[in-house]
Design an enzyme around this catalytic site. Sequence first.
Site, PDB file in Angstrom:
ATOM      1  N   LYS A  68       2.342  -0.554 -10.275  1.00 46.14           N
ATOM      2  CA  LYS A  68       1.796  -1.986 -10.395  1.00 46.14           C
ATOM      3  C   LYS A  68       2.308  -2.184 -11.809  1.00 46.14           C
ATOM      4  O   LYS A  68       2.625  -2.415 -12.224  1.00 46.14           O
ATOM      5  CB  LYS A  68       0.113  -1.581 -10.958  1.00 46.14           C
ATOM      6  N   GLY A 113      -2.082 -11.922  -7.437  1.00 47.70           N
ATOM      7  CA  GLY A 113      -1.749 -12.156  -8.931  1.00 47.70           C
ATOM      8  C   GLY A 113      -1.696 -11.516 -10.005  1.00 47.70           C
ATOM      9  O   GLY A 113      -2.251 -11.545 -11.113  1.00 47.70           O
ATOM     10  N   LEU A 114      -0.944 -10.254  -9.951  1.00 54.26           N
ATOM     11  CA  LEU A 114      -1.109  -9.640 -11.293  1.00 54.26           C
ATOM     12  C   LEU A 114      -1.987  -8.991 -12.093  1.00 54.26           C
ATOM     13  O   LEU A 114      -1.970  -8.710 -12.665  1.00 54.26           O
ATOM     14  CB  LEU A 114      -0.479  -9.764 -12.318  1.00 54.26           C
ATOM     15  N   ASN A 116      10.414  -7.661 -13.180  1.00 54.90           N
ATOM     16  CA  ASN A 116       9.655  -9.091 -12.679  1.00 54.90           C
ATOM     17  C   ASN A 116       9.311 -10.745 -12.614  1.00 54.90           C
ATOM     18  O   ASN A 116       8.308 -11.201 -13.231  1.00 54.90           O
ATOM     19  CB  ASN A 116       8.249  -8.393 -12.450  1.00 54.90           C
ATOM     20  N   CYS A 118       6.942 -12.765  -9.498  1.00 55.02           N
ATOM     21  CA  CYS A 118       6.532 -13.423  -8.773  1.00 55.02           C
ATOM     22  C   CYS A 118       5.728 -14.264  -8.304  1.00 55.02           C
ATOM     23  O   CYS A 118       5.076 -15.293  -9.236  1.00 55.02           O
ATOM     24  CB  CYS A 118       4.835 -12.566  -9.555  1.00 55.02           C
ATOM     25  N   GLY A 139      12.099  -5.456   1.411  1.00 58.20           N
ATOM     26  CA  GLY A 139      11.802  -6.519   1.822  1.00 58.20           C
ATOM     27  C   GLY A 139      11.580  -6.309   3.134  1.00 58.20           C
ATOM     28  O   GLY A 139      12.587  -6.333   3.781  1.00 58.20           O
ATOM     29  N   GLY A 140      10.278  -5.093   3.658  1.00 61.58           N
ATOM     30  CA  GLY A 140      10.027  -5.397   5.127  1.00 61.58           C
ATOM     31  C   GLY A 140      10.537  -3.830   5.337  1.00 61.58           C
ATOM     32  O   GLY A 140      10.310  -3.603   6.785  1.00 61.58           O
TER      33      GLY A 140
END
Lengths: 303, 244
Positions: free
Chosen positions: A45, A72-73, A128, A131, A244-245
């Site tokens: 996470k 939102g992290l 990251n 976001c 991605g997907g």
Amino acid sequence: MVNTKVTLCGIGLDNPVIPASGTFGYGAEFAALYDIDCLGTFSFKGTTREPRFGNPTPRIAECPDGMLNSVGLQNPGVEAVIAEILPQMEAYFHKPVMANVSGFSVTEYAETCAMLDAEKQIGWLEVNVSCPNVHGGGMSFGTDPKAAAEVTRAVKAVTTKPVIMKLSPNVTSITEIAKACEDAGADGLSLINTIQGMRIDLRRKKPVLANTFGGLSGPAILPVALRMVYQVYEAVSIPIVGMGGVSTTQDVVEMMLAGATAVQIGAVNLVNPFAGRDIVNDLPEVMEKYGIKNLSDCIGGAH
Amino acid sequence: MKEVNLQIVSQERIARDVYKMILSGDTTAVTAPGQFVNVRLDGLYLRRPISVCDWQPEELTLIYKVVGKGTAQMASLPDGTVLSVLTGLGNGYDLTKSGERPLLLGGGVGVPPLYLAAKLLRAAGKTVTAVLGFNTADDVFYQDEFRALGVRTIITTADGSCGTRGFVTDALADAGDYSYVYTCGPEPMLKAVYNAVETSGQFSFEERMGCGFGACMGCTCKTKYGSKRICTDGPVLEKEEIVW
């Protein structure tokens, strides 16, 4: 016998399948369901210097073949991750883990990464800069090549672990950002983060998400992700973690053919909690079907 | 939590837009009233969380209201359909705190999870009162089922077309003495109950969820003891920890 092993920034993986950050917590919920050592690794996470509650709810919306999130992290902060979560993780995950880090300033990114650098269990730092759900941070670093490069340099300066920069698709030219990160010393790139989107509630005539916009994930974004991984593969020479997907073993192979060395699976973990295990288990059958002996031979094969 | 395939045994409409679905299969993961299941539906990406109304070995009863695409699809499914379901989600009510005279307060589709609670409390020999609130007479369901358990059951409707006129809190005076409260319903109702009741209690909340099992942080709320995920740390919260 097929060989599913790949090497990501100098660290060997039994297979390229990696649950994506934000869809796998710190692994405990899934370790209660199956032996998560079967995975290549997982990306935990998104962690920030300070604890974060995240955005107001609703944070989730249904979409055609996907979902929006504006979490939102939310995370307990890097100190709690080091003091409480990582010691627990030792009991249920026995491979190097990918640490996903986010921040609101260059200093904050560097501080968080420096603290995580001392942790033995952490194999890679996935930084990251993409976001879409926080203001004044996250994606704003990933939409400007100079800012992305600055974060890369600051993080590289405080760690000996491989640094993988996680890129946003919400840009005009992802290859420009990718090259900027490579030039600044990134060891690898992760892409794509979610695509910014929204939904509107017809009854209330207002946005479904409390945060108005959220990040689209799920099978709906696979073709966009493949296109961007393909483009970035041609533009850089550092390894790419494609995502991605991705929802099936076939999608994993497709993403590798586009140019990914390893592949993250995200939203699918939320609708099928056993997806990681199932995708790994299906690798030999799918590889045999398509005549693949060494999975690593697929990387960039479509070019 | 378990991922199981459950088969629809029967479905019936029991009030306006409200359906009762009986499923058969492995229900061993369900351990407490107030838990929920997450149902996978064709053509929809996210599963749909539905509270458990009743449970016994190899059988699960769900009561849901048609409010959108997912629930409309559920209502159209023929008997015999097999559904992928995550079962045993959420903490559920802790019935050991009930005292001798628990009071159950349910609003609309907040009523179903209280049925299993009522059944188990009666089996434990408790004197149970239930106040079940609806908008209008067409929406009322399960009053006979609660009464059949030996539960003193009071119905309220907002328009007065059935039972006491008003909200569940308007019938508190008729409910008599109570030792503890179990409640489930829309958030404005829970807040009214929170302000009106004199004892401690447990409140079951609803929120849009991504996964239903604690992974995505989509349904987080603030409590006096920090952030909690409605899906795994809830949906039942103790009165003392709730922050409005």
